[in-house]
Design an enzyme around this catalytic site. Structure first.
Site, mmCIF file in Angstrom:
data_model
loop_
_atom_site.group_PDB
_atom_site.id
_atom_site.type_symbol
_atom_site.label_atom_id
_atom_site.label_comp_id
_atom_site.label_asym_id
_atom_site.label_seq_id
_atom_site.Cartn_x
_atom_site.Cartn_y
_atom_site.Cartn_z
ATOM 1 N N TYR A 146 12.285 -5.118 -2.222
ATOM 2 C CA TYR A 146 12.621 -5.331 -3.394
ATOM 3 C C TYR A 146 14.244 -6.228 -4.360
ATOM 4 O O TYR A 146 15.283 -5.967 -3.452
ATOM 5 C CB TYR A 146 13.091 -3.966 -3.983
ATOM 6 C CG TYR A 146 11.615 -3.016 -4.146
ATOM 7 C CD1 TYR A 146 9.979 -3.730 -4.519
ATOM 8 C CD2 TYR A 146 11.537 -1.593 -4.715
ATOM 9 C CE1 TYR A 146 9.357 -3.263 -4.627
ATOM 10 C CE2 TYR A 146 10.265 -1.139 -4.798
ATOM 11 C CZ TYR A 146 9.591 -1.597 -4.602
ATOM 12 O OH TYR A 146 7.642 -1.161 -4.947
ATOM 13 N N SER A 198 0.357 2.600 0.643
ATOM 14 C CA SER A 198 0.760 2.285 -0.732
ATOM 15 C C SER A 198 -0.669 1.328 -0.777
ATOM 16 O O SER A 198 -0.803 -0.352 0.421
ATOM 17 C CB SER A 198 1.478 1.097 -0.205
ATOM 18 O OG SER A 198 2.318 0.996 -1.854
ATOM 19 N N ASN A 199 -1.861 0.492 -1.364
ATOM 20 C CA ASN A 199 -2.700 -0.119 -1.599
ATOM 21 C C ASN A 199 -3.525 0.626 -1.081
ATOM 22 O O ASN A 199 -4.413 -0.998 -1.020
ATOM 23 C CB ASN A 199 -2.217 -1.085 -2.403
ATOM 24 C CG ASN A 199 -0.736 -1.217 -3.203
ATOM 25 O OD1 ASN A 199 -0.956 -1.268 -4.178
ATOM 26 N ND2 ASN A 199 0.114 -1.149 -2.722
ATOM 27 N N GLY A 244 2.683 -0.692 -16.802
ATOM 28 C CA GLY A 244 4.003 -2.000 -16.723
ATOM 29 C C GLY A 244 4.470 -2.493 -18.143
ATOM 30 O O GLY A 244 5.408 -3.765 -18.125
ATOM 31 N N GLY A 245 4.987 -1.363 -18.840
ATOM 32 C CA GLY A 245 4.713 -1.213 -20.472
ATOM 33 C C GLY A 245 3.476 -2.216 -21.753
ATOM 34 O O GLY A 245 3.931 -2.222 -22.230
ATOM 35 N N ARG A 246 2.574 -2.598 -20.878
ATOM 36 C CA ARG A 246 1.672 -3.149 -21.677
ATOM 37 C C ARG A 246 0.937 -1.475 -22.228
ATOM 38 O O ARG A 246 0.505 -2.350 -23.005
ATOM 39 C CB ARG A 246 0.691 -3.262 -20.817
ATOM 40 C CG ARG A 246 0.866 -4.734 -19.757
ATOM 41 C CD ARG A 246 -0.109 -5.695 -19.123
ATOM 42 N NE ARG A 246 -0.812 -4.681 -18.114
ATOM 43 C CZ ARG A 246 -2.340 -3.907 -17.489
ATOM 44 N NH1 ARG A 246 -2.787 -4.501 -19.046
ATOM 45 N NH2 ARG A 246 -2.860 -3.973 -16.951
#
Length: 303
Positions: A59, A164-165, A218-220
């Protein structure tokens, strides 16, 4: 007045306890906070009952963990009040890693151990509460990963482990070798696949709570102008108006209502946005409201 000081906790397989809402640190370096402002931000999150902080070695171009660690160095007593999560297994091309010539996965024992030890140094702590493999690796050897996890546990460097994933089969293959606490996956009203590809069903069957990244897409959810985004946003706003709750709170509540007990991450540096996520722990949607959002997400009635 709604009490936002004490959201419920989730106890994971093996005894790991995380806050019901987890603070995602992916973009912390973009928040442009001074070290002291970071301390204050962490303190405000803790005061709301958000005690778990999600990191990854990559990150911020391998820089967020050090940024967070600077804050902990200013206020070391905060470490005992929180749980630290990190992830490893991706190698990015970065000025911080000039030896990387191609972006790729690495789940070798040597990389897992070296990455975990570097995360400890950057975060200025002696242990991680939870370490995840960031992405499934085509060259991943389940036995080797399990052995690396066990060594880190024996050395006292990591208390609990997860992924994760991962698909259901990938999760169960590694979980047979070493107990995994969680699978962190993408899920939102604009990404509902884990409800229908056995990911959530498999975790519920094992009594394992998933962690959720990008719960607001993601804000979409707030801005997407495609047909699905417009349709979903309108229905969520309708439910928010009926419940007299913030739009974001309704999304988090919708996610947390699943029987696998998903634990969503926030990704915002705005304390107000974290507060909205925490507010979602205080109410539930009716079954009809919940299915209205699912219908909008899928674009059709249930069959």
């Amino acid at each position: 007045m709604t009490d936002l000081s004490c959201p419920s906790l989730v106890t994971y397989q093996g005894g790991l306890t995380l806050s019901r809402i987890v603070a995602g640190m992916w973009r912390m370096n973009e928040w442009n906070l001074t070290p002291q402002q970071r301390v204050e931000w962490i303190e405000q999150a803790l005061a709301m009952g958000v005690t778990s902080f999600d990191h990854a070695d990559i990150y911020g171009g391998y820089g967020v963990e050090a940024t967070f660690g600077e804050a902990l160095a200013l206020q070391p007593s905060l470490r005992d009040k929180m749980q630290l999560v990190s992830k490893c297994g991706i190698k990015l091309i970065s000025d911080a890693r000039p030896e990387h010539t191609i972006q790729h996965y690495d789940t070798s024992a040597s990389h897992i151990i070296a990455s975990a030890e570097n995360s400890l140094r950057q975060l200025r702590t002696d242990h991680l509460d939870l370490l995840l493999i960031h992405r499934p690796d085509p060259l991943m050897n389940f036995d080797e990963v399990a052995a690396a996890f066990e060594r880190l546990r024996q050395d006292g460097k990591v208390k609990h482990f997860g992924v994760s994933n991962f698909s259901r089969h990938q999760f169960e293959s590694l979980n047979r070798r070493i107990a995994l606490a969680t699978n962190q996956v993408e899920f939102s009203p604009l990404c509902v696949a884990p409800m229908f590809d056995e990911t959530f069903d498999g975790l519920q069957d094992l009594g394992v709570a998933p962690m959720i990244w990008s719960p607001l897409a993601g804000g979409r959810l707030f801005s997407s102008d495609d047909a699905a985004g417009v349709r979903v946003r309108a229905v969520i706003q309708k439910v928010a108006d009926e419940l007299q709750r913030p739009f974001g709170s309704v999304v988090f509540a919708w996610i947390m209502q699943l029987p696998s007990r998903p634990v969503p991450l926030t990704g915002s540096g705005r304390i107000a946005a974290v507060k909205e996520a925490v507010e979602a722990t205080q109410f539930s949607l009716s079954r009809s409201q919940w299915f209205e959002i699912l219908r909008a997400a899928r674009g059709h009635e249930v069959a």
